[in-house]
Design a protein around this motif. Structure first.
Motif, PDB file in Angstrom:
ATOM      1  N   GLY A 593      -4.889  -6.568 -10.816  1.00  0.00           N
ATOM      2  CA  GLY A 593      -4.421  -6.715  -9.442  1.00  0.00           C
ATOM      3  C   GLY A 593      -3.649  -5.544  -8.904  1.00  0.00           C
ATOM      4  N   VAL A 594      -3.382  -4.521  -9.720  1.00  0.00           N
ATOM      5  CA  VAL A 594      -2.610  -3.365  -9.288  1.00  0.00           C
ATOM      6  C   VAL A 594      -3.565  -2.213  -8.977  1.00  0.00           C
ATOM      7  CG1 VAL A 594      -0.867  -1.666  -9.932  1.00  0.00           C
ATOM      8  CG2 VAL A 594      -0.598  -4.059 -10.613  1.00  0.00           C
ATOM      9  N   THR A 595      -3.445  -1.647  -7.783  1.00  0.00           N
ATOM     10  CA  THR A 595      -4.313  -0.551  -7.370  1.00  0.00           C
ATOM     11  C   THR A 595      -3.895   0.747  -8.054  1.00  0.00           C
ATOM     12  OG1 THR A 595      -4.697  -1.589  -5.240  1.00  0.00           O
ATOM     13  CG2 THR A 595      -5.181   0.754  -5.400  1.00  0.00           C
ATOM     14  N   MET A 596      -4.868   1.413  -8.653  1.00  0.00           N
ATOM     15  CA  MET A 596      -4.626   2.642  -9.398  1.00  0.00           C
ATOM     16  C   MET A 596      -4.693   3.865  -8.486  1.00  0.00           C
ATOM     17  SD  MET A 596      -4.326   1.547 -12.595  1.00  0.00           S
ATOM     18  CE  MET A 596      -3.350   0.277 -11.794  1.00  0.00           C
ATOM     19  N   GLY A 597      -3.720   4.007  -7.600  1.00  0.00           N
ATOM     20  CA  GLY A 597      -3.669   5.190  -6.755  1.00  0.00           C
ATOM     21  C   GLY A 597      -4.706   5.174  -5.646  1.00  0.00           C
ATOM     22  N   ASP A 598      -4.862   6.317  -4.979  1.00  0.00           N
ATOM     23  CA  ASP A 598      -5.767   6.436  -3.847  1.00  0.00           C
ATOM     24  C   ASP A 598      -7.224   6.472  -4.308  1.00  0.00           C
ATOM     25  OD1 ASP A 598      -3.640   6.508  -2.163  1.00  0.00           O
ATOM     26  OD2 ASP A 598      -3.606   8.698  -1.974  1.00  0.00           O
ATOM     27  N   PRO A 599      -8.159   6.150  -3.400  1.00  0.00           N
ATOM     28  CA  PRO A 599      -9.584   6.253  -3.750  1.00  0.00           C
ATOM     29  C   PRO A 599      -9.989   7.696  -4.026  1.00  0.00           C
ATOM     30  CG  PRO A 599      -9.237   4.987  -1.723  1.00  0.00           C
ATOM     31  CD  PRO A 599      -7.945   5.654  -2.034  1.00  0.00           C
ATOM     32  N   VAL A 600     -11.036   7.856  -4.804  1.00  0.00           N
ATOM     33  CA  VAL A 600     -11.629   9.170  -5.062  1.00  0.00           C
ATOM     34  C   VAL A 600     -12.902   9.276  -4.234  1.00  0.00           C
ATOM     35  CG1 VAL A 600     -12.610  10.714  -6.787  1.00  0.00           C
ATOM     36  CG2 VAL A 600     -10.697   9.206  -7.395  1.00  0.00           C
ATOM     37  N   GLY A 649     -12.409  -6.306   0.569  1.00  0.00           N
ATOM     38  CA  GLY A 649     -11.298  -6.711   1.413  1.00  0.00           C
ATOM     39  C   GLY A 649     -10.558  -5.462   1.867  1.00  0.00           C
ATOM     40  N   ASP A 650      -9.249  -5.539   1.906  1.00  0.00           N
ATOM     41  CA  ASP A 650      -8.480  -4.354   2.259  1.00  0.00           C
ATOM     42  C   ASP A 650      -8.445  -3.373   1.090  1.00  0.00           C
ATOM     43  OD1 ASP A 650      -7.958  -5.159   4.783  1.00  0.00           O
ATOM     44  OD2 ASP A 650      -5.908  -5.813   4.426  1.00  0.00           O
ATOM     45  N   THR A 651      -8.529  -2.099   1.403  1.00  0.00           N
ATOM     46  CA  THR A 651      -8.304  -1.036   0.431  1.00  0.00           C
ATOM     47  C   THR A 651      -7.067  -0.273   0.884  1.00  0.00           C
ATOM     48  OG1 THR A 651      -9.784   0.448   1.646  1.00  0.00           O
ATOM     49  CG2 THR A 651     -10.739  -0.833  -0.141  1.00  0.00           C
ATOM     50  N   TYR A 652      -6.294   0.227  -0.059  1.00  0.00           N
ATOM     51  CA  TYR A 652      -4.949   0.693   0.256  1.00  0.00           C
ATOM     52  C   TYR A 652      -4.733   2.142  -0.142  1.00  0.00           C
ATOM     53  CZ  TYR A 652      -4.189  -4.334   0.555  1.00  0.00           C
ATOM     54  OH  TYR A 652      -4.281  -5.662   0.899  1.00  0.00           O
ATOM     55  N   SER A 653      -3.844   2.779   0.619  1.00  0.00           N
ATOM     56  CA  SER A 653      -3.309   4.086   0.267  1.00  0.00           C
ATOM     57  C   SER A 653      -1.819   4.080   0.561  1.00  0.00           C
ATOM     58  CB  SER A 653      -3.990   5.197   1.070  1.00  0.00           C
ATOM     59  OG  SER A 653      -5.319   5.404   0.647  1.00  0.00           O
ATOM     60  N   VAL A 654      -1.100   4.945  -0.145  1.00  0.00           N
ATOM     61  CA  VAL A 654       0.322   5.134   0.138  1.00  0.00           C
ATOM     62  C   VAL A 654       0.461   6.383   0.994  1.00  0.00           C
ATOM     63  CG1 VAL A 654       2.606   5.509  -0.828  1.00  0.00           C
ATOM     64  CG2 VAL A 654       0.980   4.009  -2.002  1.00  0.00           C
ATOM     65  N   LEU A 655       1.077   6.251   2.164  1.00  0.00           N
ATOM     66  CA  LEU A 655       1.257   7.353   3.107  1.00  0.00           C
ATOM     67  C   LEU A 655       2.692   7.851   3.041  1.00  0.00           C
ATOM     68  CD1 LEU A 655      -0.629   5.728   6.132  1.00  0.00           C
ATOM     69  CD2 LEU A 655      -1.569   7.209   4.348  1.00  0.00           C
ATOM     70  N   ASN A 656       2.879   9.154   3.301  1.00  0.00           N
ATOM     71  CA  ASN A 656       4.213   9.789   3.250  1.00  0.00           C
ATOM     72  C   ASN A 656       4.874   9.531   1.898  1.00  0.00           C
ATOM     73  OD1 ASN A 656       3.631  10.232   5.977  1.00  0.00           O
ATOM     74  ND2 ASN A 656       5.785  10.131   6.529  1.00  0.00           N
ATOM     75  N   ASP A 667      -5.582 -11.504  -4.193  1.00  0.00           N
ATOM     76  CA  ASP A 667      -6.965 -11.661  -3.738  1.00  0.00           C
ATOM     77  C   ASP A 667      -7.071 -11.998  -2.259  1.00  0.00           C
ATOM     78  OD1 ASP A 667      -8.058 -11.035  -6.145  1.00  0.00           O
ATOM     79  OD2 ASP A 667      -8.274 -13.110  -6.826  1.00  0.00           O
ATOM     80  N   ASN A 668      -5.980 -12.443  -1.645  1.00  0.00           N
ATOM     81  CA  ASN A 668      -5.989 -12.756  -0.218  1.00  0.00           C
ATOM     82  C   ASN A 668      -5.351 -11.646   0.618  1.00  0.00           C
ATOM     83  OD1 ASN A 668      -7.203 -15.381  -0.430  1.00  0.00           O
ATOM     84  ND2 ASN A 668      -5.255 -16.112  -1.272  1.00  0.00           N
ATOM     85  N   ASP A 669      -5.146 -10.478  -0.016  1.00  0.00           N
ATOM     86  CA  ASP A 669      -4.583  -9.313   0.652  1.00  0.00           C
ATOM     87  C   ASP A 669      -3.147  -9.535   1.127  1.00  0.00           C
ATOM     88  OD1 ASP A 669      -6.623  -7.342   0.427  1.00  0.00           O
ATOM     89  OD2 ASP A 669      -7.819  -8.493   1.839  1.00  0.00           O
ATOM     90  N   ASN A 670      -2.426 -10.393   0.436  1.00  0.00           N
ATOM     91  CA  ASN A 670      -0.978 -10.421   0.603  1.00  0.00           C
ATOM     92  C   ASN A 670      -0.398  -9.337  -0.295  1.00  0.00           C
ATOM     93  OD1 ASN A 670      -1.069 -12.838   2.246  1.00  0.00           O
ATOM     94  ND2 ASN A 670      -1.510 -13.936   0.345  1.00  0.00           N
ATOM     95  N   VAL A 671       0.558  -8.572   0.208  1.00  0.00           N
ATOM     96  CA  VAL A 671       1.069  -7.409  -0.504  1.00  0.00           C
ATOM     97  C   VAL A 671       2.524  -7.642  -0.906  1.00  0.00           C
ATOM     98  CG1 VAL A 671       1.620  -4.954  -0.320  1.00  0.00           C
ATOM     99  CG2 VAL A 671      -0.524  -5.840   0.641  1.00  0.00           C
ATOM    100  N   ALA A 672       2.794  -7.541  -2.206  1.00  0.00           N
ATOM    101  CA  ALA A 672       4.160  -7.570  -2.723  1.00  0.00           C
ATOM    102  C   ALA A 672       4.618  -6.130  -2.927  1.00  0.00           C
ATOM    103  CB  ALA A 672       4.205  -8.346  -4.030  1.00  0.00           C
ATOM    104  N   MET A 673       5.835  -5.828  -2.459  1.00  0.00           N
ATOM    105  CA  MET A 673       6.274  -4.423  -2.445  1.00  0.00           C
ATOM    106  C   MET A 673       7.749  -4.334  -2.840  1.00  0.00           C
ATOM    107  SD  MET A 673       5.881  -1.816   0.774  1.00  0.00           S
ATOM    108  CE  MET A 673       6.413  -0.115   0.751  1.00  0.00           C
ATOM    109  N   THR A 674       8.048  -3.359  -3.677  1.00  0.00           N
ATOM    110  CA  THR A 674       9.425  -3.070  -4.077  1.00  0.00           C
ATOM    111  C   THR A 674       9.711  -1.600  -3.831  1.00  0.00           C
ATOM    112  OG1 THR A 674       9.400  -4.770  -5.802  1.00  0.00           O
ATOM    113  CG2 THR A 674      11.088  -3.071  -5.964  1.00  0.00           C
TER     114      THR A 674
END
Length: 841
Positions: A593-600, A649-656, A667-674
């Motif tokens: 469930g953890v995204t491994m960085g930005d897409p290639v 579903g949603d694909t993610y990147s970290v900006l700035n 799986d429902n694109d709810n995002v937990a963030m710390t």
């Protein structure tokens, strides 16, 4: 002009003759034509087109024609023609439409047509005409007036047309192909739309596209009319669907001709694209099924109207349906199929255009004229998605695979049907087949070196074993048939046999995209015996080959990319979930469930990028399971759950990225963030495949963990506009332990940069002293930012606290349009919180 040209002549000029006069033709008549009108009872017409004046006289008397149903062909001898040459009379009226006699057959001819005979008989009427070069396609017409017909109503006209030649004629505005011999005409049309207001029949000896039949013999029996209804159907097992209710006057109907006896549905001239389809009322589709039919139009190529032919592969209601069709365009490739298309609606939202273009290989080789009997089939299969349900749709045209598309749908009972546009089109052999879930067959993808072994277990999981070191980046065990296309996710859960501590290198993963041996992508987890890493995952690698060249490693290091995953959960003998998200040419790994960085982006490695031979990342691809090790003699073995291909579903990147936050999407694109203190205004998690354009409102429900009374500042909010690091705005809710506000929200703030300049702090004071449970950071707070042009206004639970802020004045170079497509996303500072799936409206 299109095929409705006859109508335009009738209605615009008020008469067919005037329409032809506009084409440079002069109307003439004879006194015989004007003086001779007979009773219409039991009347019919014979037309003979002759090659010479001698032959034009060789038509038997009307009584002879009536008794023998014979017509004298142009091939008869001149000796025979002399027998009746004295009887070449014209006693059928020559009429322009405005002067038609009620319920009497009449005719009209242009100046380049010579009428040798128009003779009324007891059963048939005899005509003979010749034409010279340059005759217009509507230069000879047989007309009939019936004032009993009501303008705007639908009718069926029936008569028999016997012809000595094969060709195309126009009957009541529609092209009809006739054969040599008897032709039973049974045509449905709308009075005043397909013909003039009271012209019950207008038979034209030619077509706009095909020209004039200059030499033919034909008979026409007296036409009869039956009133019908365009919107009442003759079969209880079918119904109209997807009607254009906003404009009922434009509806065109479908007619079911002998469905019970012939299994055919005939549609007559529906003009609405992707509307007014026909679906079954007595059928329910299964999880796996096929729908197929034979279909053909009356019109051949080049087409003179838009023609669409297809299957409604899934229909729940008028807000939920998917259809797969092929079409022919008048102005774009009228001689071949323009394209194959998949479209529809889910919950009233259009799914977009999902096209396979007819001029592209291999589809251009499949093209066929619409008046041929073409076979069209769609296979439908249940799929897994992030939200739990979807269907894939795969089409075949005359046995050729076209391609697949997948859409999230409903589980409710649905049905199927057919969809037509344009010409009169007949669907036959309409068949529904229930299929079973396919038993997948496996083989080795790109075999190099030692071939792995595999076993399909009773639960359909696959155990893959590999001995020795050969086969690096190869030897994946994959499905025999391609099963992934376009944008998709491919996922599995695997569990190996090797335990910590590691004594050699081990790799488990997914062959995520395989086109051929020179173009494939492999994503795997790597464990190693490197010092200090014997009991942890070393990295996730996204690699492969493009145009035969290795793309490098694109490593996501375990101690950097996902430190929040426990070592135990990613041990090689743990049950590890892995998913690869493919969007276009980009690939992104998700582990537990953890995204491994930005897409290639693998298109960056395409040596032919931008050329006609660039790598196609949209076609069908194979997927599979990958196992490898680097020590001789050892056996690497893992059990993989059945591989699932689903929707993205949603694909993610970290900006700035000042500091990468800890975050995870479910799986429902709810995002937990710390996020700690290092990420202030510098780290945003953005669903980069969903952007906002123009005016919009971005919102989410935010639930935090910081409880009253607060001892440190907390910020939770949304990235509401992001072009780049020099142009972005973020809005957030701010709690602060200021005196008197330890248990209340302090304010809302918008800040960021425009044109590289800080815009400062724009505060919205909430002014709620004391305990405010609805605004507590542990409450589920609906936070929204409304953007209109260059203005932004935040709100909490629907309440605003001041006027919108206009940021246009900060764009000193006037470089921004404020309507471009931008990123939006999630923001947290000094807290842990959960964001419900971002809404862009």
């Amino acid at each position: 002009m299109k095929r409705k040209v006859l109508l335009s002549v009738l209605t615009t000029c008020g008469m067919l003759v005037a329409g032809l006069a506009a084409c440079g033709q002069t109307v003439t008549s004879s006194s015989a034509a004007a003086s001779s009108v007979a009773s219409s009872a039991a009347s019919s017409v014979v037309v003979s087109s002759t090659a010479s004046s001698a032959q034009s006289s060789a038509v038997a008397s009307s009584s002879a024609v009536a008794s023998s149903s014979a017509v004298v062909s142009s091939s008869q001898s001149s000796a025979a023609s002399s027998v009746v040459s004295s009887e070449n009379l014209i006693d059928i009226p020559f009429s322009k439409e405005a002067d038609l006699t009620e319920k009497t057959i009449s005719y009209w001819a242009g100046t380049k047509v010579t009428v040798a005979k128009a003779k009324k008989g007891d059963v048939t009427d005899a005509f003979a005409y010749t034409s010279t070069t340059g005759a217009n396609w509507l230069s000879f017409q047989v007309l009939y007036k019936n004032s009993d017909l009501v303008n705007g109503n639908a009718y069926k006209v029936a008569f028999t047309l016997n012809s000595s030649v094969e060709g195309d004629v126009t009957i009541n505005g529609k092209v009809v192909h006739i054969v040599s011999g008897d032709n039973a005409i049974n045509q449905k049309y709308v009075c005043g739309t397909d013909t003039g207001a009271t012209t019950g029949l207008a038979l034209v000896m030619g077509t706009e596209a095909g020209g004039f039949i200059a030499s033919a013999e034909f008979t026409i029996t007296m036409p009869t009319w039956t009133e019908t209804d365009l919107h009442v159907y003759s079969h209880d097992g079918w119904k109209n669907a997807m009607e254009n209710s906003s404009n009922p006057s434009t509806k065109k109907g479908y007619y079911f001709d002998d469905y019970d006896t012939k299994g055919e549905i005939v549609e007559h001239g529906n003009t609405l694209e992707r509307s007014n389809s026909v679906v079954r009322t007595d059928a329910t589709v299964d999880d796996y099924y096929s729908v197929e039919m034979d279909a053909q139009s009356e019109m051949g190529t080049p087409v003179t109207e838009l023609i669409q032919i297809g299957l409604v592969a899934w229909y729940l209601d008028d807000a939920n349906w998917i259809e797969f069709y092929y079409d022919y365009h008048v102005d774009q490739r009228p001689d071949q199929i323009w394209g194959f298309h998949v479209t529809g609606y889910i919950d009233g939202n259009h799914v977009g255009w999902n096209d396979f273009w007819g001029d592209q290989s291999p589809y251009k080789d499949y093209s066929a004229a619409p008046n041929l009997k073409n076979h069209f089939k769609v296979d439908v299969a249940k799929m897994q998605t992030k939200t739990g349900y979807a269907r894939s749709y795969t089409a075949y045209f005359n046995g050729n695979l076209i391609g697949s598309r997948t859409f999230a749908t409903k589980e409710n009972a649905a049905t199927y049907g057919i969809c037509f546009t344009g010409d009169t089109i007949t669907a036959s052999n309409i068949t529904y087949t229930k299929n079973t879930e396919p038993e997948r067959q496996y083989s080795v993808v790109y075999p190099v070196g030692v071939t792995p072994t595999w076993k399909v277990e009773d639960d359909k999981s696959v155990t893959v074993s590999k001995v020795g070191t050969d086969g690096f980046l190869a030897n994946a065990v994959g499905y025999d048939d391609p099963m992934a296309q376009g944008d998709y996710t491919v996922s599995t859960t695997f569990k190996g046999t090797q335990a910590y501590p590691m004594t050699y290198e081990l790799q488990y993963g997914i062959m995520a995209w395989y086109k051929d041996n020179s173009n494939f992508v492999t994503v795997y987890l790597r464990w190693s015996s490197d010092a200090g890493f014997e009991s942890t995952l070393r990295e996730c690698q996204i690699t492969g080959f493009i145009n035969g060249a290795h793309v490098g490693w694109n490593s996501r290091w375990a101690d950097q990319s996902f430190p929040n995953i426990s070592d135990a959960s990613i041990a090689p003998n743990a049950a590890i979930s892995m998913k690869v998200v493919k969007v276009g040419s980009t690939f992104q790994a998700v582990v537990n469930g953890v995204t491994m960085g930005d897409p290639v982006d693998f298109s960056a490695y395409d040596a032919n990028k931008g050329t006609a031979t660039a790598v196609d990342f949209s076609g069908l691809a194979k997927v599979g399971y990958y196992v490898h090790q680097n020590v001789a003699g050892a056996t690497a073995s893992a059990n993989f759950s059945p591989m699932k291909v689903g929707l993205v579903g949603d694909t993610y990147s970290v900006l700035n990225k000042s500091v990468v936050p800890t975050w995870k999407a479910d799986d429902n694109d709810n995002v937990a963030m710390t996020m700690g203190s290092d990420g202030f205004l510098g780290c945003f998690v953005s669903p980069t495949n969903r952007k906002a354009t123009g005016d919009y409102t971005v919102s989410s429900v935010i639930t935090g963990t910081a409880a009253y009374p607060l001892t440190a500042e907390v910020q939770e909010g949304l990235l509401c506009w992001y072009v780049n690091e020099s142009n972005y705005l973020v809005a957030y809710i701010r709690w602060a332990p200021d005196a008197g506000f330890e248990s209340a929200v302090r304010n809302l703030e918008i800040t960021g940069k425009v044109g590289g300049t800080d815009v400062g702090w724009h505060d919205f004071w909430v002014s709620t002293n004391g305990t405010d449970a609805a605004y507590a950071p542990t409450a589920a707070i609906t936070f929204a930012i409304k953007k209109v042009g260059s203005t932004f206004q935040p709100s909490i639970n629907g309440a605003t606290f001041g006027d919108a802020v206009d940021f246009d004045s900060y764009d000193t170079g006037n470089t921004l349009t404020w309507a471009e497509s931008v990123n939006v996303g999630y923001y947290a500072h000094m807290t842990t919180c959960t964001f419900a799936k971002l809404t862009i409206a």
